[in-house]
Design an enzyme around this catalytic site. Structure first.
Site, PDB file in Angstrom:
ATOM      1  N   LYS A  22       0.836  -1.212   0.000  1.00  0.00           N
ATOM      2  CA  LYS A  22       0.000   0.000   0.000  1.00  0.00           C
ATOM      3  C   LYS A  22       0.870   1.261   0.000  1.00  0.00           C
ATOM      4  CE  LYS A  22      -1.938   1.702   3.932  1.00  0.00           C
ATOM      5  NZ  LYS A  22      -1.652   3.145   4.060  1.00  0.00           N
ATOM      6  N   ASN A  23       1.861   1.296   0.873  1.00  0.00           N
ATOM      7  CA  ASN A  23       2.641   2.530   1.015  1.00  0.00           C
ATOM      8  C   ASN A  23       3.590   2.789  -0.144  1.00  0.00           C
ATOM      9  OD1 ASN A  23       1.266   2.965   3.340  1.00  0.00           O
ATOM     10  ND2 ASN A  23       2.971   2.563   4.739  1.00  0.00           N
ATOM     11  N   ARG A  92      -5.407  10.436   3.861  1.00  0.00           N
ATOM     12  CA  ARG A  92      -4.410  11.448   4.189  1.00  0.00           C
ATOM     13  C   ARG A  92      -3.279  11.504   3.171  1.00  0.00           C
ATOM     14  NH1 ARG A  92      -1.018  14.310   7.690  1.00  0.00           N
ATOM     15  NH2 ARG A  92       0.912  13.630   6.765  1.00  0.00           N
ATOM     16  N   CYS A 116      -6.099  12.707  11.965  1.00  0.00           N
ATOM     17  CA  CYS A 116      -6.659  11.396  11.692  1.00  0.00           C
ATOM     18  C   CYS A 116      -6.720  10.628  12.988  1.00  0.00           C
ATOM     19  CB  CYS A 116      -5.827  10.647  10.655  1.00  0.00           C
ATOM     20  SG  CYS A 116      -4.295  10.026  11.320  1.00  0.00           S
ATOM     21  N   ARG A 121      -1.728  15.191  12.303  1.00  0.00           N
ATOM     22  CA  ARG A 121      -0.695  14.811  11.318  1.00  0.00           C
ATOM     23  C   ARG A 121      -0.386  16.017  10.449  1.00  0.00           C
ATOM     24  NH1 ARG A 121      -1.714   8.676   9.588  1.00  0.00           N
ATOM     25  NH2 ARG A 121       0.214   9.020   8.440  1.00  0.00           N
ATOM     26  N   PRO A 122       0.515  16.861  10.922  1.00  0.00           N
ATOM     27  CA  PRO A 122       0.833  18.087  10.193  1.00  0.00           C
ATOM     28  C   PRO A 122       1.495  17.800   8.851  1.00  0.00           C
ATOM     29  CG  PRO A 122       2.365  17.749  12.024  1.00  0.00           C
ATOM     30  CD  PRO A 122       1.334  16.673  12.119  1.00  0.00           C
ATOM     31  N   ASP A 124       3.591  20.372   7.617  1.00  0.00           N
ATOM     32  CA  ASP A 124       4.522  21.504   7.538  1.00  0.00           C
ATOM     33  C   ASP A 124       5.806  21.140   6.798  1.00  0.00           C
ATOM     34  OD1 ASP A 124       4.783  19.818   9.832  1.00  0.00           O
ATOM     35  OD2 ASP A 124       6.300  21.168  10.631  1.00  0.00           O
ATOM     36  N   LEU A 125       6.301  19.928   6.985  1.00  0.00           N
ATOM     37  CA  LEU A 125       7.565  19.546   6.329  1.00  0.00           C
ATOM     38  C   LEU A 125       7.373  19.411   4.815  1.00  0.00           C
ATOM     39  CD1 LEU A 125       8.808  16.865   8.901  1.00  0.00           C
ATOM     40  CD2 LEU A 125       9.537  19.238   8.702  1.00  0.00           C
ATOM     41  N   ASP A 307       3.874   0.904  12.214  1.00  0.00           N
ATOM     42  CA  ASP A 307       2.745   0.164  11.640  1.00  0.00           C
ATOM     43  C   ASP A 307       2.669  -1.278  12.141  1.00  0.00           C
ATOM     44  OD1 ASP A 307       2.124   2.447  10.317  1.00  0.00           O
ATOM     45  OD2 ASP A 307       2.489   1.689   8.300  1.00  0.00           O
ATOM     46  N   ARG A 399      -8.751  -0.682   3.935  1.00  0.00           N
ATOM     47  CA  ARG A 399      -7.793   0.340   3.474  1.00  0.00           C
ATOM     48  C   ARG A 399      -6.437  -0.287   3.146  1.00  0.00           C
ATOM     49  NH1 ARG A 399      -6.187   4.349   7.347  1.00  0.00           N
ATOM     50  NH2 ARG A 399      -4.852   4.811   5.588  1.00  0.00           N
TER      51      ARG A 399
HETATM   52  C1  UD1 Z   1       3.882   6.972   6.358  1.00  0.00           C
HETATM   53  C2  UD1 Z   1       3.081   5.712   6.145  1.00  0.00           C
HETATM   54  C3  UD1 Z   1       2.460   5.234   7.448  1.00  0.00           C
HETATM   55  C4  UD1 Z   1       3.531   5.120   8.525  1.00  0.00           C
HETATM   56  C5  UD1 Z   1       4.343   6.395   8.636  1.00  0.00           C
HETATM   57  C6  UD1 Z   1       5.527   6.286   9.597  1.00  0.00           C
HETATM   58  C7  UD1 Z   1       2.292   5.972   3.871  1.00  0.00           C
HETATM   59  C8  UD1 Z   1       1.128   6.146   2.957  1.00  0.00           C
HETATM   60  N1  UD1 Z   1       2.032   5.985   5.168  1.00  0.00           N
HETATM   61  O1  UD1 Z   1       2.970   7.979   6.787  1.00  0.00           O
HETATM   62  O2  UD1 Z   1       1.856   3.971   7.217  1.00  0.00           O
HETATM   63  O3  UD1 Z   1       2.897   4.868   9.766  1.00  0.00           O
HETATM   64  O4  UD1 Z   1       4.882   6.756   7.350  1.00  0.00           O
HETATM   65  O5  UD1 Z   1       6.372   5.258   9.197  1.00  0.00           O
HETATM   66  O6  UD1 Z   1       3.410   5.774   3.438  1.00  0.00           O
HETATM   67  N2  UD1 Z   1       5.430  14.912  10.564  1.00  0.00           N
HETATM   68  C9  UD1 Z   1       5.451  16.275  10.844  1.00  0.00           C
HETATM   69  N3  UD1 Z   1       5.301  17.149   9.799  1.00  0.00           N
HETATM   70  C10 UD1 Z   1       5.132  16.734   8.514  1.00  0.00           C
HETATM   71  C11 UD1 Z   1       5.111  15.351   8.245  1.00  0.00           C
HETATM   72  C12 UD1 Z   1       5.262  14.470   9.284  1.00  0.00           C
HETATM   73  O7  UD1 Z   1       5.588  16.680  11.989  1.00  0.00           O
HETATM   74  O8  UD1 Z   1       4.998  17.589   7.613  1.00  0.00           O
HETATM   75  C13 UD1 Z   1       5.582  13.941  11.661  1.00  0.00           C
HETATM   76  C14 UD1 Z   1       4.324  13.092  11.827  1.00  0.00           C
HETATM   77  O9  UD1 Z   1       3.360  13.741  12.629  1.00  0.00           O
HETATM   78  C15 UD1 Z   1       4.882  11.857  12.495  1.00  0.00           C
HETATM   79  C16 UD1 Z   1       6.268  11.727  11.868  1.00  0.00           C
HETATM   80  O10 UD1 Z   1       6.574  13.006  11.312  1.00  0.00           O
HETATM   81  O11 UD1 Z   1       5.004  12.050  13.865  1.00  0.00           O
HETATM   82  C17 UD1 Z   1       6.395  10.673  10.792  1.00  0.00           C
HETATM   83  O12 UD1 Z   1       5.367  10.861   9.856  1.00  0.00           O
HETATM   84  P1  UD1 Z   1       5.533  10.508   8.304  1.00  0.00           P
HETATM   85  O13 UD1 Z   1       6.775   9.713   8.098  1.00  0.00           O
HETATM   86  O14 UD1 Z   1       5.368  11.760   7.518  1.00  0.00           O
HETATM   87  O15 UD1 Z   1       4.279   9.594   8.058  1.00  0.00           O
HETATM   88  P2  UD1 Z   1       3.408   9.515   6.749  1.00  0.00           P
HETATM   89  O16 UD1 Z   1       4.242   9.759   5.550  1.00  0.00           O
HETATM   90  O17 UD1 Z   1       2.171  10.312   6.927  1.00  0.00           O
END
Ligand code: UD1
Length: 419
Positions: A22-23, A92, A116, A121-122, A124-125, A307, A399
């Site tokens: 999926k990812n 998301r 979610c 789940r920001p 910003d990055l 996960d 999902r």
């Molecule tokens: C992806 C995976 C999800 C997995 C997660 C962590 C997909 C579709 N989903 O989610 O299954 O649980 O990686 O391995 O690939 N964060 C910020 N700002 C941002 C982005 C992220 O603060 O702009 C934080 C998040 O809140 C979290 C951490 O960074 O605490 C890691 O999140 P991230 O790696 O971005 O997860 P996803 O890509 O959403």
């Protein structure tokens, strides 16, 4: 209301081929937008998140065909660059279309994906990375209007303060459409990012470094459509392995790279499972009760994956001995704990820490899925428990797991799905 009925206590036996990840498939499908023409994506799992992604591609003007496990996306004629709020809310990870649309058409109009079930789940990055690439982004009442912005050929460096998977992927896609060299420092190292890089390479992109924390992209070259086979889903594999660990038995999980699950396999081995791995498969054998293991701390790859936290916890809750979990990735990823307690599990939570004390055997209960991996964890627990359980809210399972009940039945589980 659809639900599962599960009779616990049956050992699992046999071999199962894992579906595509999926990812991986979600960013890869978004990446098909980068080149006009027909890309062919093989090993595409039938998941509701994939359907939502295909709906977005259709809405943007792509022709999409699904035959067997192969999806063909013809991205020749895009007619829109806007993803409506309803589709953004459904999934998301649709935020990945920001980078893809910026690369292809230079404009994107999306809605904030919002929080979610795992907590805030920001993004910003993601936005900071795109701004470093020169994008102009207007945020207004939950909507995001993005424009490629001024031309800034040359060299740029995106520094990620957290190795975010989604932000790394968004930056990779957007950088493909930007002339010059982009370096992503502090990139996520997940195998799914290597899969995305391999698809981009097949499209003619110049990108290297995925799997390490520095990724370099030479953008601006025209890309062409490609045929690509998505990697196996390591989180689905981890789930079936934890199910066999909880219920006992002997299974072989195929079409997955064991090197992508090292941290999970180490935990299962410490808990008393016998594991044997080879090219593209993992075999697990276990009888009796699992034992407690040293602290499990979720971390970016190659650490223990967030996960797989819920499914491992569910298996250990019906064993003996204590295990401490520390959830470092998401603020509220213990939604499954209350449901496990209904099965007799002893779990104490204090902020990001959960301590599980194995109670010997859990008992069946009426359960409600709370999120994707949490719902799968309840199935894992129910398969190892004494007596019957029911599970509602199957939309979470759909999902991320193709034919979940059917696959478990194939391994000898007694699980029935009611529509
Ligand atoms: C992806 C995976 C999800 C997995 C997660 C962590 C997909 C579709 N989903 O989610 O299954 O649980 O990686 O391995 O690939 N964060 C910020 N700002 C941002 C982005 C992220 O603060 O702009 C934080 C998040 O809140 C979290 C951490 O960074 O605490 C890691 O999140 P991230 O790696 O971005 O997860 P996803 O890509 O959403």
């Amino acid at each position: 209301m659809s639900y599962y009925e599960i009779q616990g206590g049956r050992p699992l036996e046999g071999r199962l081929e894992i579906h595509g990840a999926k990812n991986s498939v979600l960013p890869i499908l978004a990446a098909t937008l980068l080149a006009p023409g027909e890309s062919v994506i093989e090993n595409c799992p039938r998941l509701s998140d994939v359907s939502a992604t295909l709906d977005i591609l259709r809405l943007l003007g792509c022709r999409v065909e699904w035959e067997g496990d192969t999806v063909t996306v013809d991205a020749s004629a895009l007619r829109a660059c806007c993803v409506p709020e309803s589709l953004m809310r459904e999934m998301r990870s649709s935020v990945i279309f920001l980078g893809a649309l910026l690369a292809r058409v230079g404009e994107a109009e999306l809605f904030y994906p919002g929080g979610c079930e795992l907590g805030p789940r920001p993004i910003d990055l993601h936005l900071a990375a795109l701004r470093t690439l020169g994008a102009e982004i207007l945020e207004e009442q939950g909507s995001l209007c993005c424009h490629r912005g001024r031309k800034n050929p040359g060299e740029r460096e995106i520094c990620l303060s957290i190795p975010s998977v989604g932000a790394t992927e968004n930056a990779m896609l957007a950088a493909c459409g930007r002339e010059g060299t982009t370096t992503i420092v502090g990139a996520a190292r997940e195998p799914e990012i290597v899969d995305l890089q391999n698809f981009l390479l097949a499209m003619g992109a110049r990108v290297c470094g995925a799997g390490e924390s520095v990724i370099t992209i030479e953008g601006g070259a025209p890309l062409h459509p490609a045929r690509y086979r998505v990697m196996g889903d390591r989180m689905a594999a981890a789930t079936y392995l934890c199910a066999a660990a909880a219920a006992g038995g002997q299974v072989e999980i195929a079409a997955v790279d064991p090197n992508t699950l090292t941290a999970v396999l180490a935990c299962l081995s410490q808990a008393g499972c016998r594991l044997h791995t080879g090219e593209g498969f993992i075999a697990l054998e276990h009888q009796g009760l699992l034992t407690g293991i040293p602290p499990v701390r979720t971390a970016p790859y190659p650490g223990f994956p967030t996960d797989a936290q819920a499914v491992l916890m569910a298996a250990l809750a019906g064993g003996r001995g204590s295990t401490m979990f520390v959830e470092n990735m998401f603020e509220s990823r213990y939604g499954h704990v209350d449901e496990l307690r209904r099965m007799g599990a002893e779990i104490q939570i204090d902020g990001r820490v959960a301590v599980v004390t194995g109670v010997g055997r859990l008992h069946g209960a009426a359960l409600r899925g709370t999120d994707l991996r949490g719902a799968a964890a309840l199935v894992v627990a129910a398969l190892g428990a004494e007596g019957a359980s029911t599970l509602t809210q199957l939309r979470h399972i759909r999902r991320g797991y193709e034919n979940f009940a059917g696959n478990l039945r194939h391994l000898g589980a007694e699980i029935r799905e009611f529509p």
